[in-house]
Structure formats: C-alpha cells, structure tokens
Design a protein around this motif. Sequence first.
Motif, PDB file in Angstrom:
ATOM      1  N   VAL A   1       3.699  16.394  -0.352  1.00  0.00           N
ATOM      2  CA  VAL A   1       2.541  15.650  -0.868  1.00  0.00           C
ATOM      3  C   VAL A   1       1.974  16.409  -2.070  1.00  0.00           C
ATOM      4  O   VAL A   1       1.723  17.610  -1.983  1.00  0.00           O
ATOM      5  CB  VAL A   1       1.460  15.508   0.221  1.00  0.00           C
ATOM      6  CG1 VAL A   1       0.222  14.803  -0.333  1.00  0.00           C
ATOM      7  CG2 VAL A   1       2.008  14.736   1.425  1.00  0.00           C
TER       8      VAL A   1
ATOM      9  N   LYS B   1      -7.887   5.697  -6.224  1.00  0.00           N
ATOM     10  CA  LYS B   1      -6.815   6.518  -6.791  1.00  0.00           C
ATOM     11  C   LYS B   1      -6.922   6.608  -8.314  1.00  0.00           C
ATOM     12  O   LYS B   1      -7.623   5.814  -8.945  1.00  0.00           O
ATOM     13  CB  LYS B   1      -5.441   5.939  -6.406  1.00  0.00           C
ATOM     14  CG  LYS B   1      -5.193   5.879  -4.913  1.00  0.00           C
ATOM     15  CD  LYS B   1      -5.361   7.219  -4.214  1.00  0.00           C
ATOM     16  CE  LYS B   1      -4.837   7.165  -2.794  1.00  0.00           C
ATOM     17  NZ  LYS B   1      -5.572   8.043  -1.871  1.00  0.00           N
TER      18      LYS B   1
ATOM     19  N   SER C   1       0.118   5.156  -4.221  1.00  0.00           N
ATOM     20  CA  SER C   1      -0.898   4.254  -3.676  1.00  0.00           C
ATOM     21  C   SER C   1      -1.767   3.802  -4.839  1.00  0.00           C
ATOM     22  O   SER C   1      -2.053   4.583  -5.751  1.00  0.00           O
ATOM     23  CB  SER C   1      -1.766   5.010  -2.668  1.00  0.00           C
ATOM     24  OG  SER C   1      -2.958   4.291  -2.403  1.00  0.00           O
TER      25      SER C   1
ATOM     26  N   ASN D   1       0.860  -1.202   0.000  1.00  0.00           N
ATOM     27  CA  ASN D   1       0.000   0.000   0.000  1.00  0.00           C
ATOM     28  C   ASN D   1       0.894   1.249   0.000  1.00  0.00           C
ATOM     29  O   ASN D   1       2.121   1.139   0.178  1.00  0.00           O
ATOM     30  CB  ASN D   1      -0.934  -0.011   1.228  1.00  0.00           C
ATOM     31  CG  ASN D   1      -0.167  -0.195   2.525  1.00  0.00           C
ATOM     32  OD1 ASN D   1       0.611   0.666   2.915  1.00  0.00           O
ATOM     33  ND2 ASN D   1      -0.334  -1.342   3.167  1.00  0.00           N
ATOM     34  N   GLY D   2       0.269   2.411  -0.146  1.00  0.00           N
ATOM     35  CA  GLY D   2       1.033   3.663  -0.218  1.00  0.00           C
ATOM     36  C   GLY D   2       1.701   4.014   1.104  1.00  0.00           C
ATOM     37  O   GLY D   2       2.792   4.605   1.129  1.00  0.00           O
ATOM     38  N   THR D   3       1.052   3.666   2.207  1.00  0.00           N
ATOM     39  CA  THR D   3       1.619   3.970   3.525  1.00  0.00           C
ATOM     40  C   THR D   3       2.946   3.229   3.700  1.00  0.00           C
ATOM     41  O   THR D   3       3.965   3.827   4.078  1.00  0.00           O
ATOM     42  CB  THR D   3       0.627   3.541   4.637  1.00  0.00           C
ATOM     43  OG1 THR D   3      -0.654   4.097   4.327  1.00  0.00           O
ATOM     44  CG2 THR D   3       1.070   4.006   5.998  1.00  0.00           C
TER      45      THR D   3
ATOM     46  N   THR E   1      -3.093  16.495   4.509  1.00  0.00           N
ATOM     47  CA  THR E   1      -2.879  15.293   3.692  1.00  0.00           C
ATOM     48  C   THR E   1      -3.644  14.162   4.356  1.00  0.00           C
ATOM     49  O   THR E   1      -4.190  14.332   5.458  1.00  0.00           O
ATOM     50  CB  THR E   1      -1.368  14.937   3.601  1.00  0.00           C
ATOM     51  OG1 THR E   1      -1.206  13.714   2.863  1.00  0.00           O
ATOM     52  CG2 THR E   1      -0.710  14.776   4.957  1.00  0.00           C
ATOM     53  N   ALA E   2      -3.681  13.006   3.694  1.00  0.00           N
ATOM     54  CA  ALA E   2      -4.205  11.817   4.361  1.00  0.00           C
ATOM     55  C   ALA E   2      -3.296  11.573   5.572  1.00  0.00           C
ATOM     56  O   ALA E   2      -2.066  11.650   5.439  1.00  0.00           O
ATOM     57  CB  ALA E   2      -4.138  10.634   3.411  1.00  0.00           C
TER      58      ALA E   2
ATOM     59  N   TYR F   1      -9.306  17.397   3.840  1.00  0.00           N
ATOM     60  CA  TYR F   1      -9.553  16.505   4.948  1.00  0.00           C
ATOM     61  C   TYR F   1     -10.180  17.321   6.064  1.00  0.00           C
ATOM     62  O   TYR F   1      -9.833  18.495   6.201  1.00  0.00           O
ATOM     63  CB  TYR F   1      -8.237  15.866   5.398  1.00  0.00           C
ATOM     64  CG  TYR F   1      -7.723  14.928   4.298  1.00  0.00           C
ATOM     65  CD1 TYR F   1      -8.129  13.615   4.258  1.00  0.00           C
ATOM     66  CD2 TYR F   1      -6.895  15.413   3.290  1.00  0.00           C
ATOM     67  CE1 TYR F   1      -7.677  12.766   3.240  1.00  0.00           C
ATOM     68  CE2 TYR F   1      -6.463  14.568   2.273  1.00  0.00           C
ATOM     69  CZ  TYR F   1      -6.859  13.250   2.254  1.00  0.00           C
ATOM     70  OH  TYR F   1      -6.450  12.437   1.236  1.00  0.00           O
TER      71      TYR F   1
ATOM     72  N   PHE G   1      -2.219   9.120   6.740  1.00  0.00           N
ATOM     73  CA  PHE G   1      -1.274   8.026   6.471  1.00  0.00           C
ATOM     74  C   PHE G   1       0.127   8.532   6.129  1.00  0.00           C
ATOM     75  O   PHE G   1       1.112   7.847   6.401  1.00  0.00           O
ATOM     76  CB  PHE G   1      -1.816   7.123   5.353  1.00  0.00           C
ATOM     77  CG  PHE G   1      -3.058   6.379   5.770  1.00  0.00           C
ATOM     78  CD1 PHE G   1      -2.959   5.243   6.555  1.00  0.00           C
ATOM     79  CD2 PHE G   1      -4.318   6.834   5.422  1.00  0.00           C
ATOM     80  CE1 PHE G   1      -4.094   4.555   6.964  1.00  0.00           C
ATOM     81  CE2 PHE G   1      -5.459   6.160   5.835  1.00  0.00           C
ATOM     82  CZ  PHE G   1      -5.351   5.017   6.611  1.00  0.00           C
ATOM     83  N   THR G   2       0.220   9.725   5.539  1.00  0.00           N
ATOM     84  CA  THR G   2       1.549  10.277   5.235  1.00  0.00           C
ATOM     85  C   THR G   2       2.359  10.387   6.528  1.00  0.00           C
ATOM     86  O   THR G   2       3.516   9.962   6.597  1.00  0.00           O
ATOM     87  CB  THR G   2       1.418  11.677   4.584  1.00  0.00           C
ATOM     88  OG1 THR G   2       0.521  11.603   3.478  1.00  0.00           O
ATOM     89  CG2 THR G   2       2.764  12.206   4.125  1.00  0.00           C
TER      90      THR G   2
ATOM     91  N   CYS H   1       0.823   9.726  -3.956  1.00  0.00           N
ATOM     92  CA  CYS H   1      -0.312   8.793  -3.840  1.00  0.00           C
ATOM     93  C   CYS H   1      -1.550   9.292  -4.579  1.00  0.00           C
ATOM     94  O   CYS H   1      -2.402   8.503  -4.965  1.00  0.00           O
ATOM     95  CB  CYS H   1      -0.627   8.543  -2.368  1.00  0.00           C
ATOM     96  SG  CYS H   1       0.627   7.512  -1.573  1.00  0.00           S
ATOM     97  N   GLN H   2      -1.660  10.627  -4.742  1.00  0.00           N
ATOM     98  CA  GLN H   2      -2.833  11.186  -5.429  1.00  0.00           C
ATOM     99  C   GLN H   2      -2.458  11.739  -6.803  1.00  0.00           C
ATOM    100  O   GLN H   2      -3.252  12.477  -7.391  1.00  0.00           O
ATOM    101  CB  GLN H   2      -3.436  12.311  -4.569  1.00  0.00           C
ATOM    102  CG  GLN H   2      -3.825  11.848  -3.175  1.00  0.00           C
ATOM    103  CD  GLN H   2      -4.549  12.906  -2.370  1.00  0.00           C
ATOM    104  OE1 GLN H   2      -4.703  14.059  -2.798  1.00  0.00           O
ATOM    105  NE2 GLN H   2      -5.010  12.537  -1.176  1.00  0.00           N
TER     106      GLN H   2
HETATM  107  C1  LIG Z   1      -1.613  11.639   0.058  1.00  0.00           C
HETATM  108  C2  LIG Z   1      -1.693  10.213   0.512  1.00  0.00           C
HETATM  109  N1  LIG Z   1      -0.643   9.661   1.150  1.00  0.00           N
HETATM  110  C3  LIG Z   1      -0.669   8.381   1.563  1.00  0.00           C
HETATM  111  C4  LIG Z   1      -1.783   7.585   1.366  1.00  0.00           C
HETATM  112  C5  LIG Z   1      -1.766   6.184   1.863  1.00  0.00           C
HETATM  113  O1  LIG Z   1      -1.958   5.256   0.837  1.00  0.00           O
HETATM  114  P1  LIG Z   1      -2.596   3.799   1.169  1.00  0.00           P
HETATM  115  O2  LIG Z   1      -4.021   4.032   1.519  1.00  0.00           O
HETATM  116  O3  LIG Z   1      -2.424   3.043  -0.105  1.00  0.00           O
HETATM  117  O4  LIG Z   1      -1.800   3.243   2.282  1.00  0.00           O
HETATM  118  C6  LIG Z   1      -2.886   8.122   0.700  1.00  0.00           C
HETATM  119  C7  LIG Z   1      -4.116   7.316   0.455  1.00  0.00           C
HETATM  120  O5  LIG Z   1      -4.869   7.023   1.334  1.00  0.00           O
HETATM  121  C8  LIG Z   1      -2.856   9.460   0.271  1.00  0.00           C
HETATM  122  O6  LIG Z   1      -3.903  10.002  -0.347  1.00  0.00           O
END
Ligand SMILES: Cc1ncc(COP(=O)(O)O)c(C=O)c1O
Length: 369
Positions: A133, A188, A183, A61-63, A87-88, A310, A90-91, A161-162
């Motif tokens: 990001v 996406k 991601s 996954n992107g994380t 940002t998400a 967000y 997850f970053t 990721c976006q």
């Molecule tokens: C900007 C950004 N970074 C990181 C992530 C994490 O990616 P993933 O959900 O594939 O782990 C996402 C997506 O959720 C994202 O939009």
Amino acid sequence: MTESSPLPFTDLRPGEDAPEVAAAIARVIERGWFVLGPEVEAFESAFAEACAARFAVGVGNGTDAITLALRALDIGSGDEVIVPALTAAFTGLAVIASGATPRIVDVEPGTLTLDPEACAAVVTSRTKAIVPVHLYGQPAEMTAIRRIADRHTLAIVEDCCQAHLATENGVPIGTTSHAAVFSFYPTKNLGGLGDGGAVITGDDAIATRVRRLRNGGQRDRYHHVEPGVNSRLDELQAAVLRARLHFLPAWTARRRQLASLYRRQLSDAVTAVSERDPGHVYHLFPVRLEARDDLSAYLAQAGIGTLIHYPVPLSDQEAFAAYKPEACPVASKAAAELVSLPLHPRLADTDIARVARTVNAFVKAHSEA
Ligand SMILES: Cc1ncc(COP(=O)(O)O)c(C=O)c1O
C-alpha cells in the motif's frame, strides 16, 4: 479566515473545477446513457495515459479493484496474500472477498509502509501475491518488495488508492507490477462525487478479465462465463473524474508545497511520517505524538478538524480475527499516536501556518505541564 473560524479537515465541494464538473454532468444527462458508455471509455484511456499504463479498467470502487485484480490473476481460495497492517481495512477485506487469506504483516517505523523483511518472513508455499500500500501517498519500498516477489514468483497488486500520480525513483507507481488499483472515493487525490475505482495493468489478459469480472462475468451480453460481480464505474462519475483529471498535476504540486510548509513549521516535538521518496503525493499529512488524543481535542477546540489514519491496525481488527494475525507492534504503536492534519489543495499557506502554530502551542504547553 480568522484564528477562530472553522478549518475543517477537508472540503469536498467543487472549487476551480466546478464549471467543468457541472458541464460533465449536464453532458451525461443530456446523452441519457448512464452505465459503461463513452464517458467510461474516455476516462479509462485518459487515466491510463496519466498513469503511464497500457490499460485502465473502471470499476465500482477501490476495494473491488483489488478483489477483481486478484481474481484476474487466478488468486483465490487456498491462497495467501500479504497485506500491511496499517492501511484502510478495505485492503484486507478485498483479499477476503477474492476468497484468499490475508497475511497481515508489520510496517516500517519511519514511513509506515509495508516492511519488506517482515513480508519475506511470512512467505510460504501458499503465498501467491503481495499487496503493498502506498500509504498516505508515499510509495512503499518497491525495490525490496519486488525482489521478494521475484524470488518466490509472487504477483504484486499495488494499492495506489491514496497515491494517484505518485512516482518511485521517478517511475510512475503501478507500472512495473502485474496490476495496480486506485480508488476515486470523494476524499482521494482524484475523487468523484461518489464511489469509483480502477485497475491499471500492462497485461491485455488481466485487463480483459477485469472488464469481464466487473460486469457479471459476461463474455458478451447475457452470456456469463464465470461468476463475476456488478462493479461498474458509472458514466456520471467517469465524466466528473475526466473533468478533474487535468487539474490533478497542479493539485498534486500544491499538496507537496503544503506538506513542505508543515515540515518547516511544525515543532521538532511532533514526528511527521518520513518522506523516503519525493514522488510522495501527500494524500494525507499524519504526525505522531504520544498525547495524540489531547492534541486532537485541542485542535478541535481551535476549530481545526483532524482524523486518524488509522486508529486500529488490521492485526487488531475483529474482522480479521479468524485469520489469526500475528502482533504487529510497529503498526499498533503508530495507531495509538497518529493524527492527520488538514491537507488539501484548497488550503492557503496561512491555513497551514495556523495549524502548525496551534500544534506547536499545544506541544509547548504540554511539555511545560
Ligand atoms: C489504502 C486504501 N485501500 C483501499 C481503499 C478502498 O477504496 P474504496 O473506498 O474506493 O473501496 C482505500 C479507501 O478507502 C484506501 O485508502
């Protein structure tokens, strides 16, 4: 579609790509090889080529892609990594997973991407990397960010990721940094039928290290030379992603077309996030309005789905409280006003016209109230 039929925020069912997606799945089932096999290898080379990168390494996954890219750069405990507040989450969580400390900084008011000045202001001797990001599909201001990184010898891991296929000043994003991450979450611009991610890099040593880290730190079978993780892209996802990859340029062009329709048709009373670079790939189309919650409710009444990207900046998230983030007023204000309108390649021009008309009707009624 009538004015009252549902217009959901997104539609994840395969469309024109359905026959190729089905064939890809059948091929993998027939072969009976499901993890780290020929489909992953074929997708990695096709994706690297699409990104104009030397290497692409598929991960879970992107994380994980962010975490493993940082670890491959030997960034971890005791190090600080700069991330934007909007940002998400997850970053930032990926930085924590690497063992490093996220340093959360504010964003620019127009584009809502990492503010280079705010970034420069928090650099200390512990800072080791910046994770800009490319928010909503728009490249962050990389020229200024690169200057800061060069001045302080910091690594850059771009969070793309976006932003699949985005360019900055005509240059494919991610190709001038140590590493960049993607991601393939289903929503996406290039999405699978489940989770997936990738690290791209021009550096053989980083690619080799990420390959090792994603597979338990094994140098070869059952010989673990470092504590890696299990974050492997599976064969089914890789096959689906490769089937979809050749649609991506056309889907990206369509996203840009739809975004420009919104820009032309929306009332001046709603502020769209500004476009600094035409290399923007419009993963999302957020607009800002103080009466955001009322607007979302109004659109929902009209059958139009929206989401908020967000509602809480990282600086205000409980998960980051231990890192004592400073206030990020630009991100916090934006978080209270943003609402993302539907935008995906399968929407018709008339869908955009309907959404714009409904938004404009709300704005008119609201200003007269
Ligand atoms: C900007 C950004 N970074 C990181 C992530 C994490 O990616 P993933 O959900 O594939 O782990 C996402 C997506 O959720 C994202 O939009």
